[in-house]
Design a protein around this motif. Structure first.
Motif, PDB file in Angstrom:
ATOM      1  N   PRO A  79       0.231   2.705  -1.636  1.00 49.38           N
ATOM      2  CA  PRO A  79       0.593   2.444  -3.153  1.00 49.38           C
ATOM      3  C   PRO A  79       2.383   2.890  -3.003  1.00 49.38           C
ATOM      4  O   PRO A  79       2.636   3.940  -3.082  1.00 49.38           O
ATOM      5  N   ASP A 126      -2.142  -4.700  -7.914  1.00 49.08           N
ATOM      6  CA  ASP A 126      -0.772  -4.528  -7.443  1.00 49.08           C
ATOM      7  C   ASP A 126       0.022  -5.002  -8.970  1.00 49.08           C
ATOM      8  O   ASP A 126       0.637  -4.940  -9.265  1.00 49.08           O
ATOM      9  N   VAL A 133       1.974  -2.008  -1.117  1.00 53.62           N
ATOM     10  CA  VAL A 133       1.299  -1.208  -0.370  1.00 53.62           C
ATOM     11  C   VAL A 133       2.161  -1.730   0.919  1.00 53.62           C
ATOM     12  O   VAL A 133       2.667  -2.621   1.100  1.00 53.62           O
TER      13      VAL A 133
END
Length: 136
Positions: A79, A126, A133
């Motif tokens: 990430p 996210d 990612v």
């Protein structure tokens, strides 16, 4: 330009990470837990704290210090901050993983739908943490 989603890799990484977490939690509860009237093991109060500490260390501390969890490392993903593409902070890592139970409750369906339908292939964590990612 179509961006690669890494969906299969992310599913494998999640399975690896949460299998490790569940196994460690199960072992801890079996070893340190008490048995209720139905014969099931449980921990409560202060005894439950190590479960959360392990979750935080595995998902957040390791992810920040090594740039990925064990599962992501094995599938060559990590990430990064969505704007700078630099390594994520502990706050971002925490935000990424605090909503994991929502993904798990629906057997990953929420994550799969979000990843496949978002331009940057982001899952709920996210979006919350402002991360994405990328392939290592």
């Amino acid at each position: 330009m179509k961006k690669e989603k890494f969906l299969f890799r992310r599913i494998i990484a999640g399975l690896i990470d949460y299998t490790l977490i569940f196994c460690a939690t199960f072992a801890y509860i079996q070893y340190f837990g008490e048995v209720n009237s139905e014969g099931e093991f449980y921990v409560s109060g202060v005894k439950a704290l190590p479960v959360f500490i392990f979750w935080f260390v595995y998902n957040c501390v390791i992810e920040v210090n090594l740039q990925s969890t064990f599962g992501n490392y094995l599938v060559k993903l990590k990430p990064v901050d969505e704007k700078t593409e630099l390594d994520i902070t502990i706050k971002q890592s925490f935000l990424r993983h605090i909503v994991d139970p929502i993904d798990m409750f629906f057997f990953g369906l929420v994550a799969i739908i979000l990843i496949t339908n978002s331009q940057e292939s982001k899952r709920l964590g996210d979006l919350l943490a402002k991360t994405k990612v990328v392939k290592i």
